[in-house]
Design an enzyme around this catalytic site. Structure first.
Site, short mmCIF file in Angstrom:
data_model
loop_
_atom_site.label_atom_id
_atom_site.label_comp_id
_atom_site.label_asym_id
_atom_site.label_seq_id
_atom_site.Cartn_x
_atom_site.Cartn_y
_atom_site.Cartn_z
CE LYS A 107 44.71 38.70 42.56
NZ LYS A 107 44.62 37.53 41.81
CG ASP A 138 42.60 37.73 39.07
OD1 ASP A 138 41.63 36.96 38.60
OD2 ASP A 138 43.63 37.27 39.50
CD GLU A 164 44.18 36.90 35.54
OE1 GLU A 164 44.53 35.88 36.39
OE2 GLU A 164 44.68 37.92 35.46
CG ASP A 190 45.00 32.40 36.75
OD1 ASP A 190 45.94 31.32 36.45
OD2 ASP A 190 45.30 33.08 37.75
CE LYS A 214 48.94 32.78 37.96
NZ LYS A 214 48.07 33.05 39.33
#
Length: 328
Positions: A107, A138, A164, A190, A214
């Site tokens: 992250k 991400d 991402e 995403d 997801k």
């Protein structure tokens, strides 16, 4: 399939699970579990999501709990380690929670942190996993286009697998992808998939090389599979900090995709300080099993949410169920 609200509420259990590490700004993860005809299922949209967005998550819970699943193409799913936006000194301890994982998603772009903090975290991960390990970052849409380009240049020497959601909008993703294409670093989408009115728009716009899929936010395994088929891009199946029940949903989705080239973000039970099963879907040898999860009544009792939070979640179930009835 439509399931009566009374059937959902009859088995609904609201839990509040402590996090082992603060993640996405939360220290506890709340979820509602239902026991459907096919087994236990989960409804756990983040608390800030409105009812319209959350209703898709309820559709996914119903799908997994009451409908048949597609055939499995693989019994195990390779998963990545997930590294929260922690100081570089904390990286080694978190990696230890993901035994055997060859890929780490890091992250970055955390509010209040600097690019130097992100770079130190990325560098420490690379040091620990060695040259053969895989690193993806991400940003959760947290950068401007210029900030994304600057950060990708700063991280490039650490050999990124992909970046991402560097920016929030599809136009911004397309611009970043154009600017860094010469570097050979793919862009993954995403939020531009799971939070979009049209989850295929980012693929049609040529704004991403990879889609992060997801199950809960996309309405369930069957709907997610149809998006994968229509998009025609490589995918990574990921989770939304689910309990092992929700991770099981994601694992069944990943197991049914014809071609799965990337390790998946389904190892996040390792970030929880507790779970709802005695046999959680924790990474072992870098993989999780594809299986239904047997929920523990004792753990449901131990981590039951308090009366106010339970009432809040059950009211949310009722509201989102009404929305599903309207759109059915």
């Amino acid at each position: 399939m439509t399931v009566p609200l009374s059937d959902l509420l009859a088995t609904a259990r609201v839990v509040s699970l402590p996090m082992a590490t603060r993640f996405r700004g939360i220290d506890t993860r709340e979820a509602v579990l239902f026991e459907g005809e096919r087994g236990w299922t989960e409804f756990s949209p983040f608390v800030e999501y409105d009812d319209s967005e959350a209703s898709t998550w309820l559709a996914a819970a119903i799908d997994f709990g009451w409908n048949d699943l597609p055939p499995r193409r693989r019994p195990h799913i390779r998963v990545n380690a997930t590294m929260p936006a922690v100081p570089a000194g904390d990286v080694e301890g978190i990696l230890a929670r993901f035994p055997g994982c060859r890929t780490v998603k890091i992250k970055v772009a955390e509010p209040g942190q600097l690019l130097a903090d992100d770079t130190a975290r990325v560098a420490r991960v690379r040091e620990l996993i060695g040259p053969d390990g895989r690193i993806r970052v991400d940003a959760n849409g947290g950068w401007t286009v210029d900030e994304a380009e600057r950060a990708i240049h700063a991280f490039a020497k650490y050999d990124l697998e992909y970046v991402e959601q560097p920016c929030a909008t599809i136009d911004e993703l397309a611009e970043v992808r154009t600017r860094v294409k010469y570097m050979g670093i793919p862009i993954a989408a995403d939020e531009s998939v799971r939070k979009a009115d049209d989850p295929l728009e980012v693929a049609r716009a040529g704004a991403a090389d990879i889609l992060v899929i997801k199950a809960q936010p996309l309405g369930g395994v069957a709907k997610a599979l149809s998006i994968v088929a229509e998009a025609g891009l490589p995918v990574v199946v990921s989770s939304a900090l689910d309990t092992s029940v929700g991770l099981s949903m994601g694992a069944h989705l990943a197991a049914s995709i014809p071609q799965l080239d990337f390790d998946c973000g389904l190892g996040t039970a390792a970030l929880l300080g507790a779970d709802v099963t005695e046999e959680p879907l924790l990474p072992r040898d870098g993989k999780i099993d594809v299986r239904r999860v047997a929920v523990s009544g004792g753990l449901l009792d131990r981590y039951a949410a308090d009366e106010d939070r339970t009432a809040w979640w059950l009211a949310r179930v009722a509201r989102t169920h009404r929305l599903l009835q309207v759109t059915a």
